[in-house]
Design a protein around this motif. Sequence first.
Motif, short mmCIF file in Angstrom:
data_model
loop_
_atom_site.label_atom_id
_atom_site.label_comp_id
_atom_site.label_asym_id
_atom_site.label_seq_id
_atom_site.Cartn_x
_atom_site.Cartn_y
_atom_site.Cartn_z
N LEU A 62 -11.08 -5.99 -8.18
CA LEU A 62 -10.71 -6.74 -6.97
C LEU A 62 -9.47 -7.60 -7.24
N ALA A 63 -9.39 -8.20 -8.43
CA ALA A 63 -8.20 -8.98 -8.79
C ALA A 63 -6.96 -8.09 -8.78
N ASP A 64 -7.09 -6.89 -9.31
CA ASP A 64 -5.97 -5.94 -9.31
C ASP A 64 -5.60 -5.55 -7.88
N ALA A 65 -6.62 -5.29 -7.05
CA ALA A 65 -6.37 -4.90 -5.65
C ALA A 65 -5.78 -6.04 -4.84
N ALA A 66 -5.98 -7.25 -5.30
CA ALA A 66 -5.44 -8.43 -4.62
C ALA A 66 -4.10 -8.83 -5.23
N PHE A 67 -3.31 -7.80 -5.53
CA PHE A 67 -1.96 -8.00 -6.03
C PHE A 67 -1.92 -8.86 -7.28
N ASP A 68 -2.90 -8.57 -8.18
CA ASP A 68 -2.95 -9.17 -9.50
C ASP A 68 -3.21 -10.68 -9.49
N GLN A 69 -4.04 -11.14 -8.56
CA GLN A 69 -4.43 -12.55 -8.54
C GLN A 69 -5.57 -12.71 -9.55
N GLN A 70 -5.19 -13.00 -10.78
CA GLN A 70 -6.11 -12.97 -11.91
C GLN A 70 -7.27 -13.96 -11.81
N PHE A 71 -7.10 -15.06 -11.12
CA PHE A 71 -8.17 -16.05 -11.03
C PHE A 71 -9.41 -15.50 -10.33
N ILE A 72 -9.27 -14.39 -9.59
CA ILE A 72 -10.41 -13.76 -8.94
C ILE A 72 -11.44 -13.33 -9.98
N ARG A 73 -10.99 -12.92 -11.15
CA ARG A 73 -11.89 -12.48 -12.23
C ARG A 73 -12.81 -13.59 -12.69
N PHE A 128 -4.63 -8.62 -0.05
CA PHE A 128 -5.15 -7.56 -0.90
C PHE A 128 -4.83 -6.22 -0.27
N ASP A 129 -4.87 -5.18 -1.09
CA ASP A 129 -4.64 -3.82 -0.63
C ASP A 129 -5.95 -3.33 0.00
N GLU A 130 -5.95 -3.29 1.30
CA GLU A 130 -7.15 -2.95 2.06
C GLU A 130 -7.71 -1.58 1.68
N ASP A 131 -6.84 -0.59 1.55
CA ASP A 131 -7.30 0.76 1.20
C ASP A 131 -7.91 0.80 -0.20
N GLU A 132 -7.32 0.06 -1.11
CA GLU A 132 -7.85 0.02 -2.47
C GLU A 132 -9.25 -0.62 -2.51
N VAL A 133 -9.42 -1.70 -1.78
CA VAL A 133 -10.73 -2.37 -1.71
C VAL A 133 -11.74 -1.46 -1.01
N ARG A 134 -11.32 -0.81 0.06
CA ARG A 134 -12.19 0.11 0.79
C ARG A 134 -12.71 1.22 -0.13
N GLU A 135 -11.79 1.81 -0.90
CA GLU A 135 -12.17 2.90 -1.79
C GLU A 135 -13.05 2.41 -2.94
N LEU A 136 -12.68 1.28 -3.52
CA LEU A 136 -13.42 0.71 -4.64
C LEU A 136 -14.89 0.45 -4.29
N LEU A 137 -15.12 -0.06 -3.07
CA LEU A 137 -16.47 -0.48 -2.68
C LEU A 137 -17.17 0.49 -1.74
N GLY A 138 -16.52 1.61 -1.41
CA GLY A 138 -17.16 2.60 -0.54
C GLY A 138 -17.35 2.12 0.88
N ILE A 139 -16.41 1.37 1.39
CA ILE A 139 -16.51 0.82 2.75
C ILE A 139 -16.19 1.92 3.74
N PRO A 140 -17.08 2.17 4.71
CA PRO A 140 -16.85 3.24 5.68
C PRO A 140 -15.69 2.90 6.63
N GLN A 141 -15.17 3.90 7.30
CA GLN A 141 -14.00 3.74 8.17
C GLN A 141 -14.26 2.84 9.38
N HIS A 142 -15.51 2.72 9.81
CA HIS A 142 -15.79 1.87 10.99
C HIS A 142 -15.87 0.39 10.63
N ALA A 143 -15.64 0.07 9.36
CA ALA A 143 -15.64 -1.32 8.91
C ALA A 143 -14.31 -1.60 8.21
#
Length: 175
Positions: A62-73, A128-143
Motif C-alpha cells: 500500500l505504501a508503494d501504491a501510495a506513491f512511496d509514502q513510506q510512513f504507511i508501513r 494513491f494509484d487506484e488501479d494498483e490498490v484495486r488489484e492488490l486487494l481484489g476490489i471488484p469493479q462496482h467498488a
Amino acid sequence: MESSEFLGFLKSRSSIRSYTGKKISREEIGYLLEAATTCPTAGNREAWDLIVCQQEDLLEALADAAFDQQFIREAGTVIVICANYVRSMSRYGERGILYAVQDATIAGTYMMLAAHALRYATCWIGAFDEDEVRELLGIPQHARPIGLLLIGEAREQAGSPERMPPHEHLHEDFW
C-alpha cells in the motif's frame, strides 16, 4: 459533552505521519465499524465497504501504491475505504456514484474521529494509484477505493496546522 468540549476534541485531532507500528485490536476495529454505521447515508443505502489491512507485506504494498509514502508501513493498521456504487446506483442511477463517494467519505470521517476518541493517531491518504490498490486487494469493479485511513499509535505528536478563518468559507444566500 458540551459544545466547547466537542470543538476542542475536533481541534485536537491532526494528521500524523509517524507511527510505532502497533496494530489496533479486533475489538477496536469493531468499535470503528460501529461508529461508521451511525453516519448519515444517502437513502440509507450505506454505499461503502472497508478492507482492514494489518499484514506487513500489505502495508508495504500500500505504501508503494501510495506513491512511496513510506510512513504507511509504520501505521500498524490501514483501512481501505471503498465506495460501493451498486448499492447507491440501484436507487439513484448515475447520481448514485456521487452518493456512494459521499457515503464512504463520511463513514471514513466517523471512523477517524472514533479512532481519535480511542487515542489513536490517524491520517487520511487520498494520493494513491487506484488501479494498483484495486488489484492488490481484489476490489471488484462496482467498488472504488477512495481513501486509505491510517490508524495507529503516534511516534510523535504533530501540532495543528494553520487554518483559514471560518468566515472565509462562508457565503450567505449567494456566492
